[in-house]
Write a protein that holds these residues in place. Structure first.
Motif, PDB file in Angstrom:
ATOM      1  N   GLU A 164     -30.331 -27.390   1.425  1.00 49.48           N
ATOM      2  CA  GLU A 164     -29.489 -28.528   1.703  1.00 49.48           C
ATOM      3  C   GLU A 164     -28.608 -28.713   0.615  1.00 49.48           C
ATOM      4  O   GLU A 164     -28.366 -28.238  -0.470  1.00 49.48           O
ATOM      5  CB  GLU A 164     -30.521 -29.602   1.832  1.00 49.48           C
ATOM      6  CG  GLU A 164     -31.130 -30.095   0.585  1.00 49.48           C
ATOM      7  CD  GLU A 164     -30.743 -31.189  -0.117  1.00 49.48           C
ATOM      8  OE1 GLU A 164     -29.440 -31.689   0.124  1.00 49.48           O
ATOM      9  OE2 GLU A 164     -31.714 -31.777  -0.770  1.00 49.48           O
TER      10      GLU A 164
ATOM     11  N   VAL B  12     -20.099 -34.134   0.390  1.00 49.19           N
ATOM     12  CA  VAL B  12     -20.755 -33.619   1.499  1.00 49.19           C
ATOM     13  C   VAL B  12     -21.675 -34.904   2.310  1.00 49.19           C
ATOM     14  O   VAL B  12     -22.521 -35.304   1.364  1.00 49.19           O
ATOM     15  CB  VAL B  12     -21.656 -32.566   1.117  1.00 49.19           C
ATOM     16  CG1 VAL B  12     -22.238 -31.892   2.439  1.00 49.19           C
ATOM     17  CG2 VAL B  12     -20.718 -31.367   0.644  1.00 49.19           C
TER      18      VAL B  12
ATOM     19  N   GLU C  13     -26.121 -31.408   4.868  1.00 47.10           N
ATOM     20  CA  GLU C  13     -26.132 -29.974   5.488  1.00 47.10           C
ATOM     21  C   GLU C  13     -27.472 -29.534   5.299  1.00 47.10           C
ATOM     22  O   GLU C  13     -27.947 -29.537   4.149  1.00 47.10           O
ATOM     23  CB  GLU C  13     -25.018 -29.100   4.883  1.00 47.10           C
ATOM     24  CG  GLU C  13     -23.511 -29.686   5.259  1.00 47.10           C
ATOM     25  CD  GLU C  13     -22.590 -28.649   4.672  1.00 47.10           C
ATOM     26  OE1 GLU C  13     -21.327 -29.090   4.963  1.00 47.10           O
ATOM     27  OE2 GLU C  13     -22.689 -27.591   4.154  1.00 47.10           O
ATOM     28  N   HIS C  14     -27.970 -29.173   6.390  1.00 48.85           N
ATOM     29  CA  HIS C  14     -29.462 -28.612   6.315  1.00 48.85           C
ATOM     30  C   HIS C  14     -29.442 -27.128   7.165  1.00 48.85           C
ATOM     31  O   HIS C  14     -29.071 -27.325   8.306  1.00 48.85           O
ATOM     32  CB  HIS C  14     -30.481 -29.322   6.806  1.00 48.85           C
ATOM     33  CG  HIS C  14     -30.601 -30.665   5.972  1.00 48.85           C
ATOM     34  ND1 HIS C  14     -29.759 -31.944   6.278  1.00 48.85           N
ATOM     35  CD2 HIS C  14     -31.282 -31.090   4.837  1.00 48.85           C
ATOM     36  CE1 HIS C  14     -30.104 -32.792   5.211  1.00 48.85           C
ATOM     37  NE2 HIS C  14     -31.028 -32.327   4.481  1.00 48.85           N
ATOM     38  N   SER C  15     -30.081 -26.321   6.467  1.00 47.91           N
ATOM     39  CA  SER C  15     -30.250 -24.986   7.149  1.00 47.91           C
ATOM     40  C   SER C  15     -31.784 -24.635   6.889  1.00 47.91           C
ATOM     41  O   SER C  15     -32.606 -24.503   5.852  1.00 47.91           O
ATOM     42  CB  SER C  15     -29.585 -23.825   6.611  1.00 47.91           C
ATOM     43  OG  SER C  15     -28.166 -24.039   6.845  1.00 47.91           O
TER      44      SER C  15
ATOM     45  N   THR D  62     -29.256 -24.364  11.624  1.00 49.32           N
ATOM     46  CA  THR D  62     -28.148 -25.266  10.672  1.00 49.32           C
ATOM     47  C   THR D  62     -27.821 -26.481  11.412  1.00 49.32           C
ATOM     48  O   THR D  62     -27.455 -26.443  12.648  1.00 49.32           O
ATOM     49  CB  THR D  62     -27.194 -24.473  10.258  1.00 49.32           C
ATOM     50  OG1 THR D  62     -27.580 -23.503   9.600  1.00 49.32           O
ATOM     51  CG2 THR D  62     -25.872 -25.421   9.367  1.00 49.32           C
ATOM     52  N   HIS D  63     -27.801 -27.806  10.859  1.00 52.44           N
ATOM     53  CA  HIS D  63     -27.160 -28.973  11.055  1.00 52.44           C
ATOM     54  C   HIS D  63     -26.225 -29.365  10.209  1.00 52.44           C
ATOM     55  O   HIS D  63     -26.592 -29.541   8.926  1.00 52.44           O
ATOM     56  CB  HIS D  63     -28.240 -30.061  11.272  1.00 52.44           C
ATOM     57  CG  HIS D  63     -27.877 -31.186  11.607  1.00 52.44           C
ATOM     58  ND1 HIS D  63     -27.348 -32.175  10.827  1.00 52.44           N
ATOM     59  CD2 HIS D  63     -27.573 -31.848  13.115  1.00 52.44           C
ATOM     60  CE1 HIS D  63     -26.907 -33.423  11.606  1.00 52.44           C
ATOM     61  NE2 HIS D  63     -26.945 -33.013  12.794  1.00 52.44           N
ATOM     62  N   ARG D  64     -25.026 -29.848  10.325  1.00 49.57           N
ATOM     63  CA  ARG D  64     -24.173 -30.343   9.533  1.00 49.57           C
ATOM     64  C   ARG D  64     -23.760 -31.734  10.045  1.00 49.57           C
ATOM     65  O   ARG D  64     -23.064 -31.699  11.310  1.00 49.57           O
ATOM     66  CB  ARG D  64     -22.830 -29.436   9.427  1.00 49.57           C
ATOM     67  CG  ARG D  64     -23.143 -28.115   8.824  1.00 49.57           C
ATOM     68  CD  ARG D  64     -21.710 -27.455   8.438  1.00 49.57           C
ATOM     69  NE  ARG D  64     -22.389 -26.123   7.760  1.00 49.57           N
ATOM     70  CZ  ARG D  64     -22.211 -25.046   8.297  1.00 49.57           C
ATOM     71  NH1 ARG D  64     -21.947 -24.859   9.765  1.00 49.57           N
ATOM     72  NH2 ARG D  64     -22.695 -23.707   7.785  1.00 49.57           N
TER      73      ARG D  64
END
Ligand code: NAD
Length: 273
Positions: free
Chosen positions: A161, A220, A223-225, A238-240
């Motif tokens: 993240e 930022v 962001e999470h992957s 992934t979500h941004r």
């Protein structure tokens, strides 16, 4: 769906001068289903006494920022939307329970005592506890759980993240919630398998571990992957978030939902289902 003839739902907003508080003020201004009737922030901060509309370039609203929690309950709110800090959210949950007012808690970094306070409050009022109020991340949790089940054995799960440099907790509440989703998919407890923060001679990766990596910088939003490492292949989900407004709109949606909910502890999944 909203009923155009019905009155807007009355919301109370602690942390009104914070990043999320300001964004929620703007989201409510754009939503005729809701209205903010009271706002607070911590004593001593320069925005105390200021009008929340003027503060956000929206014109005067008639709601000024007070410096004590009791003020939240003036104007008879139907729900409190709280994005502050862990102890403050726990205190507000207790006050809401005493008055039977629903609360949405978006604050992250809660410890066991704070979580216990939410569980207690939920016996008397509706508590929506959501580390991430975006529609996309709520869906991501389900995707991760399904992916873990579908992929089966032999995949190493890592959660990465990134957030702005002002964020004070790590890993993010969302990363931990995604870790919980992955652990659920495997039928294990996250606390038993979480690998948070590697440094030095760590030894080889443990089979079954769920690893976390954290980046902080700039502005930022979030962001999470979730990365699944297999043999010679890799799956990444992934979500941004590009704008804090996605969280604010979700928080308002949760507030509208909570206002009509029975006592209990709920998540964003309940709000969106
Ligand atoms: P922030 O520091 O900008 O805002 C927090 C606000 O709470 C500040 O204005 C602070 O002065 C105020 N506050 C502190 N003590 C208070 C008190 N006693 N009474 C009333 N207000 C008080 O932080 P932020 O970026 O807005 O984030 C707030 C929290 O929300 C963090 O835990 C963050 O991780 C979380 N967050 C959650 C989501 C989500 O989708 N659930 C999204 C973004 C941020």
């Amino acid at each position: 769906m909203s009923n155009a003839a019905s009155s807007p739902v009355r919301l109370a907003l602690p942390g009104a001068s914070g990043r999320m508080g300001r964004m929620i003020t703007k989201a409510v201004a754009d939503d005729d289903r809701a209205v903010i009737v009271s706002a607070t922030d911590r004593p001593g901060i320069e925005t105390i006494g200021q009008d929340i509309g003027t503060l956000n370039g929206l014109g005067e609203s008639g709601v000024t920022i007070a410096d004590h929690a009791e003020a939240l309950f003036m104007g008879n709110p139907q729900a409190v939307i709280d994005f502050t800090s862990p102890q403050v959210s726990a205190d507000h949950a207790r006050l809401c329970a005493e008055r039977g007012v629903p609360i949405v808690v978006g604050t992250t970094g809660l410890g066991d005592d704070h979580i216990e306070a939410l569980h207690e409050a939920a016996q008397k009022t509706a508590v929506v506890w959501c580390a991430n109020t975006s529609v996309g991340v709520t869906m991501l949790g389900q995707l991760v759980e399904d992916a873990v089940r579908a992929l089966g054995e032999g995949w190493d799960i890592e959660i990465v993240e990134a957030h702005h440099k002002h964020k004070v907790d790590a890993p993010s509440g969302t990363a931990l919630a995604l870790g919980e989703a992955a652990a659920r998919g495997r039928g294990v407890a996250l606390n038993d398998v979480a690998d948070r923060g590697r440094d030095g001679i760590t030894g080889e990766r443990q089979d079954g571990a769920i690893g976390f990596a954290v980046m902080r910088g700039g502005d930022v939003v979030g962001e999470h992957s979730v990365i699944f490492y297999g043999q010679s292949e890799r799956v990444e989900i992934t979500h941004r978030a590009m704008d804090r407004m996605v969280f604010a709109r979700g928080a308002v949606r949760a507030g509208l939902w909570a206002a009509a909910a029975k006592p209990g502890l709920y998540s964003m999944k309940d709000v969106l289902s």
